[in-house]
Motif scaffolding. Structure first.
Motif, PDB file in Angstrom:
ATOM      1  N   ASP A  70      94.600 115.545 -19.835  1.00  0.00           N
ATOM      2  CA  ASP A  70      95.351 114.797 -18.821  1.00  0.00           C
ATOM      3  C   ASP A  70      95.965 115.739 -17.792  1.00  0.00           C
ATOM      4  OD1 ASP A  70      94.766 112.387 -19.997  1.00  0.00           O
ATOM      5  OD2 ASP A  70      96.636 112.274 -21.128  1.00  0.00           O
TER       6      ASP A  70
ATOM      7  N   SER B 126      89.866 111.931 -11.190  1.00  0.00           N
ATOM      8  CA  SER B 126      89.117 110.794 -11.718  1.00  0.00           C
ATOM      9  C   SER B 126      87.731 110.759 -11.100  1.00  0.00           C
ATOM     10  CB  SER B 126      89.856 109.493 -11.406  1.00  0.00           C
ATOM     11  OG  SER B 126      90.035 109.343 -10.017  1.00  0.00           O
TER      12      SER B 126
ATOM     13  N   ASP C 299      86.232 117.741 -22.121  1.00  0.00           N
ATOM     14  CA  ASP C 299      86.654 117.501 -23.490  1.00  0.00           C
ATOM     15  C   ASP C 299      85.687 118.079 -24.504  1.00  0.00           C
ATOM     16  OD1 ASP C 299      84.905 115.578 -22.438  1.00  0.00           O
ATOM     17  OD2 ASP C 299      85.383 114.185 -24.060  1.00  0.00           O
TER      18      ASP C 299
ATOM     19  N   GLU D 164      92.812 117.564 -15.877  1.00  0.00           N
ATOM     20  CA  GLU D 164      91.766 116.767 -15.243  1.00  0.00           C
ATOM     21  C   GLU D 164      92.235 115.408 -14.775  1.00  0.00           C
ATOM     22  OE1 GLU D 164      88.466 117.561 -14.690  1.00  0.00           O
ATOM     23  OE2 GLU D 164      89.014 119.566 -15.276  1.00  0.00           O
ATOM     24  N   GLY D 165      93.483 115.058 -15.084  1.00  0.00           N
ATOM     25  CA  GLY D 165      93.939 113.695 -14.837  1.00  0.00           C
ATOM     26  C   GLY D 165      93.810 113.230 -13.412  1.00  0.00           C
ATOM     27  N   GLU D 166      94.076 114.128 -12.444  1.00  0.00           N
ATOM     28  CA  GLU D 166      94.034 113.702 -11.054  1.00  0.00           C
ATOM     29  C   GLU D 166      92.650 113.838 -10.452  1.00  0.00           C
ATOM     30  OE1 GLU D 166      95.465 117.620  -8.660  1.00  0.00           O
ATOM     31  OE2 GLU D 166      96.993 116.601  -9.830  1.00  0.00           O
TER      32      GLU D 166
ATOM     33  N   GLU E 298      94.111 115.870 -25.937  1.00  0.00           N
ATOM     34  CA  GLU E 298      94.135 114.779 -24.965  1.00  0.00           C
ATOM     35  C   GLU E 298      95.152 115.051 -23.862  1.00  0.00           C
ATOM     36  OE1 GLU E 298      94.348 114.442 -28.227  1.00  0.00           O
ATOM     37  OE2 GLU E 298      92.352 113.624 -28.655  1.00  0.00           O
ATOM     38  N   ARG E 299      96.316 115.603 -24.244  1.00  0.00           N
ATOM     39  CA  ARG E 299      97.342 115.901 -23.246  1.00  0.00           C
ATOM     40  C   ARG E 299      96.886 117.013 -22.306  1.00  0.00           C
ATOM     41  NH1 ARG E 299     100.695 114.428 -19.602  1.00  0.00           N
ATOM     42  NH2 ARG E 299     102.682 115.536 -19.503  1.00  0.00           N
TER      43      ARG E 299
END
Length: 247
Positions: free
Chosen positions: A192, A199, A205, A195-197, A188-189
């Motif tokens: 993040d 959206s 995953d 891919e976190g930025e 999960e980290r």
């Protein structure tokens, strides 16, 4: 470029993509693809994995080694092993046949946005007067266990000096690990961090373990360094190396 030996797929798809603003070339086989690549540069290549004169997976690897084009593979329904293999070889995304052309347009736009953000990373700077322009700053580089990773170039170099081809996904994954050395990062980290930025764009995953596996293989320069990227069972992954920021 759309590379597919089925004319009833290739030609209507080209028409559809042109209606959505893309400049499109088509190729019915690997030979025609190579001919076009010798004369033009392509941002994205939509590549069928089953061609009469070439294996799409080998062609994908060759394209990433010799060109800067993004590759989206067209794979057959149900052939999950082939889709995983394609991602492991550096494909930037894949679409399963039969597919809705709207999905392909969305995938193309997605990989192009990610490429644009990667190229823009660290490039933005305020305007200055001509006489105030400073010297070109050095490319940001990380050194670890004899390896060197150029962030802005997306280039990994072995301790021997030989370059290693990385996909865009692998570059983001390696950068996340280098920024957190000797630290266990959960799946999960890692998602993040990579891919976190972004959206609204498809995350990876479903294949994060495969991506780590293929990056681990590329970091296995020899038997002594086969454990640079370790699996911490039940927790995630850890890059076991002292990392330095190089000038």
């Amino acid at each position: 470029m759309v590379v597919d030996d089925h004319r009833k797929i290739r030609d209507p798809l080209a028409v559809y993509l042109r209606r959505h603003g893309f400049d499109v070339r088509t190729a019915p086989d690997a030979a025609a693809m190579h001919m076009l690549l010798r004369h033009e540069r392509f941002d994205v290549i939509v590549l069928d994995v089953m061609l009469p004169d070439g294996d799409g997976f080998d062609l994908c690897r060759q394209i990433h080694a010799e060109h800067d084009s993004l590759v989206i593979l067209l794979t057959a329904l149900g052939e999950s092993e082939e889709r995983v293999r394609g991602l492991e070889l550096g494909a930037d995304d894949y679409v399963v046949k039969p597919f809705d052309p709207r999905e392909l347009v969305a995938r193309i736009q997605s990989v192009l946005r990610r490429r644009s953000r990667t190229l823009a990373q660290g490039a933005a700077m305020p305007p200055v007067a001509v006489e105030e322009i400073p010297a070109q700053p050095p490319v940001r580089r990380y050194g670890f266990a004899g390896w060197v990773f150029d962030v802005d170039l997306g280039r990994l170099t072995r301790p021997s000096g030989a370059p290693v081809a990385l996909s865009e996904v692998e570059c983001r994954l390696l950068l996340a690990l280098l920024q957190h050395p000797n630290t266990v990062l959960s799946r999960e980290r890692l998602l993040d961090l990579t891919e976190g930025e972004r959206s609204g764009e498809p995350a990876f995953d479903r294949t994060i373990d495969r991506q780590v596996s293929r990056l681990r293989l590329k970091l296995s320069d020899d038997a002594r360094q086969s454990e640079l990227l370790r699996t911490v069972w039940g927790n995630g992954y850890r890059l076991v190396a002292d990392v330095k920021v190089l000038a």
